[in-house]
Enzyme design. Sequence first.
Site, mmCIF file in Angstrom:
data_model
loop_
_atom_site.group_PDB
_atom_site.id
_atom_site.type_symbol
_atom_site.label_atom_id
_atom_site.label_comp_id
_atom_site.label_asym_id
_atom_site.label_seq_id
_atom_site.Cartn_x
_atom_site.Cartn_y
_atom_site.Cartn_z
ATOM 1 N N HIS A 124 0.838 -1.209 0.000
ATOM 2 C CA HIS A 124 0.000 0.000 0.000
ATOM 3 C C HIS A 124 0.872 1.259 0.000
ATOM 4 O O HIS A 124 0.605 2.211 -0.727
ATOM 5 C CB HIS A 124 -0.872 0.058 1.269
ATOM 6 N N LYS A 165 -15.424 -7.078 6.391
ATOM 7 C CA LYS A 165 -14.500 -8.065 6.976
ATOM 8 C C LYS A 165 -14.365 -7.785 8.471
ATOM 9 O O LYS A 165 -14.522 -6.656 8.914
ATOM 10 C CB LYS A 165 -13.119 -7.953 6.317
ATOM 11 N N ARG A 209 -2.011 -6.508 -8.330
ATOM 12 C CA ARG A 209 -0.962 -7.473 -8.017
ATOM 13 C C ARG A 209 -0.940 -8.629 -8.999
ATOM 14 O O ARG A 209 0.106 -9.138 -9.362
ATOM 15 C CB ARG A 209 -1.173 -8.054 -6.609
ATOM 16 N N SER A 230 -3.304 -7.599 3.030
ATOM 17 C CA SER A 230 -3.609 -7.446 4.451
ATOM 18 C C SER A 230 -4.060 -8.780 5.028
ATOM 19 O O SER A 230 -3.742 -9.104 6.173
ATOM 20 C CB SER A 230 -4.692 -6.385 4.650
HETATM 21 P P1 ADP Z 1 -5.865 -5.892 0.667
HETATM 22 O O1 ADP Z 1 -6.248 -6.300 -0.738
HETATM 23 O O2 ADP Z 1 -4.428 -6.075 0.990
HETATM 24 O O3 ADP Z 1 -6.813 -6.354 1.736
HETATM 25 P P2 ADP Z 1 -7.056 -3.261 0.506
HETATM 26 O O4 ADP Z 1 -8.442 -3.739 0.398
HETATM 27 O O5 ADP Z 1 -6.780 -2.268 1.562
HETATM 28 O O6 ADP Z 1 -5.957 -4.342 0.723
HETATM 29 O O7 ADP Z 1 -6.587 -2.732 -0.922
HETATM 30 C C1 ADP Z 1 -6.615 -1.401 -1.325
HETATM 31 C C2 ADP Z 1 -5.977 -1.290 -2.674
HETATM 32 O O8 ADP Z 1 -4.590 -1.570 -2.548
HETATM 33 C C3 ADP Z 1 -6.494 -2.242 -3.748
HETATM 34 O O9 ADP Z 1 -6.452 -1.569 -4.997
HETATM 35 C C4 ADP Z 1 -5.473 -3.356 -3.730
HETATM 36 O O10 ADP Z 1 -5.410 -4.026 -4.971
HETATM 37 C C5 ADP Z 1 -4.206 -2.553 -3.487
HETATM 38 N N1 ADP Z 1 -3.144 -3.364 -2.905
HETATM 39 C C6 ADP Z 1 -3.208 -4.143 -1.814
HETATM 40 N N2 ADP Z 1 -2.024 -4.755 -1.587
HETATM 41 C C7 ADP Z 1 -1.183 -4.341 -2.576
HETATM 42 C C8 ADP Z 1 0.180 -4.626 -2.927
HETATM 43 N N3 ADP Z 1 0.912 -5.489 -2.220
HETATM 44 N N4 ADP Z 1 0.698 -4.019 -4.019
HETATM 45 C C9 ADP Z 1 -0.066 -3.175 -4.744
HETATM 46 N N5 ADP Z 1 -1.345 -2.869 -4.491
HETATM 47 C C10 ADP Z 1 -1.903 -3.436 -3.415
#
Ligand code: ADP
Length: 168
Positions: A17, A41, A92, A130
């Site tokens: 992130h 969640k 990703r 996450s």
């Molecule tokens: P997660 O998918 O880790 O639970 P979030 O729901 O907070 O996280 O995701 C928010 C945004 O960040 C989404 O667009 C998700 O694809 C992106 N994201 C999450 N992890 C990564 C990562 N390791 N690299 C790039 N983008 C990420």
Amino acid sequence: MKKFMYPGSFDPLTYGHLDIIKRASKLCDVLVVAVVTNSGKVPLLTVEERRRLIKEAVDDAGLENIEIVNFSGFLADYVRNHSISCIVRGLRDIPDFTSEIPRAYMNKHLYEDFETLFLLTNIEHSFLSSSAIKEVIYFNGSIKGLVPENVRRYIEDHHIGRVLDEDN
Ligand code: ADP
């Protein structure tokens, strides 16, 4: 003023992130990091904790054009009402692509000025999510190198999310 928005649950903030935040913040005047409060969640951290940890991490990274807000509700309306030029999403892998594309089309359908900007993950963060971090914490594994240091310290110092004790 060019304002972008990066929504997510950030539960917890990972280096994946943070990398997206750094890169997106260079492309706009203000990057609004929106902590989604109704993701459905079971949360590891409260919204207030997540916001504080994001603020510390962006301050530590020296980023000055970041605003952190709570978000729940209808993204298309929020974008329209707050003059957001585009939504940033991180990609990703193929499952991210598969779930993000229909959302982007739907948002465009709902509001024709809605733009979605996809940033490819830095390859070294491509396995970070996450939910994977929560699993590591649950089993008392090390999250060093996976989340920003302030996030790691906070989670470890408060024994957050840990179920098994060190003898297990
Ligand atoms: P997660 O998918 O880790 O639970 P979030 O729901 O907070 O996280 O995701 C928010 C945004 O960040 C989404 O667009 C998700 O694809 C992106 N994201 C999450 N992890 C990564 C990562 N390791 N690299 C790039 N983008 C990420």
